[in-house]
Design a protein around this motif. Structure first.
Motif, PDB file in Angstrom:
ATOM      1  N   ALA A  50      -0.379   2.980 -12.146  1.00 33.18           N
ATOM      2  CA  ALA A  50      -0.627   3.443 -10.787  1.00 33.18           C
ATOM      3  C   ALA A  50       0.125   2.583  -9.780  1.00 33.18           C
ATOM      4  O   ALA A  50       0.269   1.365  -9.947  1.00 33.18           O
ATOM      5  N   SER A  51       0.614   3.224  -8.713  1.00 32.15           N
ATOM      6  CA  SER A  51       1.304   2.541  -7.628  1.00 32.15           C
ATOM      7  C   SER A  51       0.522   2.731  -6.334  1.00 32.15           C
ATOM      8  O   SER A  51       0.055   3.837  -6.033  1.00 32.15           O
ATOM      9  N   ALA A  52       0.405   1.650  -5.562  1.00 27.13           N
ATOM     10  CA  ALA A  52      -0.319   1.735  -4.291  1.00 27.13           C
ATOM     11  C   ALA A  52       0.503   2.517  -3.274  1.00 27.13           C
ATOM     12  O   ALA A  52       1.731   2.385  -3.203  1.00 27.13           O
ATOM     13  N   LEU A  53      -0.172   3.345  -2.469  1.00 26.35           N
ATOM     14  CA  LEU A  53       0.501   4.080  -1.412  1.00 26.35           C
ATOM     15  C   LEU A  53       0.725   3.185  -0.201  1.00 26.35           C
ATOM     16  O   LEU A  53      -0.041   2.241   0.057  1.00 26.35           O
ATOM     17  N   SER A  54       1.742   3.513   0.586  1.00 28.18           N
ATOM     18  CA  SER A  54       2.134   2.669   1.711  1.00 28.18           C
ATOM     19  C   SER A  54       1.169   2.749   2.890  1.00 28.18           C
ATOM     20  O   SER A  54       1.303   1.985   3.849  1.00 28.18           O
ATOM     21  N   VAL A  55       0.198   3.661   2.846  1.00 31.36           N
ATOM     22  CA  VAL A  55      -0.744   3.795   3.962  1.00 31.36           C
ATOM     23  C   VAL A  55      -1.884   2.794   3.893  1.00 31.36           C
ATOM     24  O   VAL A  55      -2.689   2.704   4.829  1.00 31.36           O
ATOM     25  N   ASN A  56      -2.014   2.040   2.820  1.00 30.11           N
ATOM     26  CA  ASN A  56      -3.161   1.158   2.641  1.00 30.11           C
ATOM     27  C   ASN A  56      -3.162   0.013   3.658  1.00 30.11           C
ATOM     28  O   ASN A  56      -2.109  -0.508   4.038  1.00 30.11           O
ATOM     29  N   THR A  57      -4.375  -0.356   4.088  1.00 22.02           N
ATOM     30  CA  THR A  57      -4.571  -1.472   5.012  1.00 22.02           C
ATOM     31  C   THR A  57      -5.727  -2.325   4.496  1.00 22.02           C
ATOM     32  O   THR A  57      -6.275  -2.069   3.417  1.00 22.02           O
TER      33      THR A  57
END
Length: 259
Positions: A50-57
């Motif tokens: 799995a790869s993290a999405l760029s929208v995460n905060t």
């Protein structure tokens, strides 16, 4: 049902399919972030890392939904600017491999109540989401809103009353033809805890039939967060039947016939 492999230890929540059913987007701690993973073919229940999405905060990002082309992402978050514990946001990108632009709140949808579990249907003209805002039948209910085209603000907010009950009802998911809806409910008549339910209709835009329990997939544990393929043949959902919240997959031999 078979447990999806390759994603890691979990726990996992709220899966959704896109990119020809080859990619899965989902939420996982800590505290809650969005990820995607790809499989080699639709015959497989095993996904790559799995790869993290760029929208995460640093805030919680949960309940993702992705358009089939992978260019539009809807999700819920409690990040700064939210009006409540969960508000809906949208992010877009120019291609599947690109990063998402800064997400924007769906300001015409959000309220001082919880908004969660969004999904778009009817070529982007219909939004389904879960909320505990006034006007529903129970604790959490499925709501809908519409717009004239695939862009612009949503209006005409109303509970999807034929699916809602005095209990928790959430997370509506439809195949491309819009004739069967899957959702999660704690109403009586299930196998235990939260269960998967479904309802049918003859044509899009008509009311759904009285919901029925999806008995062949439910267990005495919590079973929730259905995600259905465009052709209606493949269903992903979340269950803690194995001891923690994991993503499971079930298949049928053909597309579901009309009611």
């Amino acid at each position: 049902p078979e447990r999806v492999q390759g994603l890691g230890a979990g726990p996992f929540f709220s899966p959704a399919l896109f990119d020809g059913e080859l990619q899965l987007v989902f939420a996982s701690p800590p505290p809650a972030d969005l990820f995607s993973a790809r499989r080699a073919s639709r015959d497989s229940a095993s996904f790559g890392a799995a790869s993290a999405l760029s929208v995460n905060t640093s805030s919680a990002e949960v309940t993702p939904w992705m358009s089939e082309d992978g260019l539009t992402l809807l999700f819920a978050s409690d990040r700064p600017g939210a009006m409540s514990t969960r508000d809906l946001l949208q992010a877009t990108r120019p291609s599947v491999g690109a990063a998402f632009a800064t997400p924007v709140f769906l300001s015409e949808v959000n309220s001082f109540w919880t908004e969660n579990l969004p999904s778009l249907h009817d070529a982007g003209r219909q939004l389904l989401f879960t909320s505990d805002r006034p006007g529903g039948a129970g604790i959490m209910d499925t709501w809908q809103a519409t717009r004239d085209g695939s862009l612009g603000p949503f209006t005409n907010f109303a509970p999807l009353s034929e699916l809602n009950s005095a209990n928790d009802d959430s997370g509506a998911a439809l195949p491309a033809d819009g004739l069967r809806v899957y959702f999660t409910s704690e109403r009586a008549g299930g196998a235990g805890g939260r269960d998967l339910w479904f309802a049918d209709r003859d044509r899009p835009g008509e009311p759904f039939s009285p919901p029925a329990n999806l008995t062949q997939l439910n267990s005495a544990s919590d079973d929730a967060d259905a995600a259905v393929s465009a052709d209606g043949r493949e269903l992903f959902f979340v269950s803690d039947r194995s001891g923690s919240s994991q993503i499971w997959r079930a298949l049928r031999a053909c597309q579901v016939p009309g009611p």
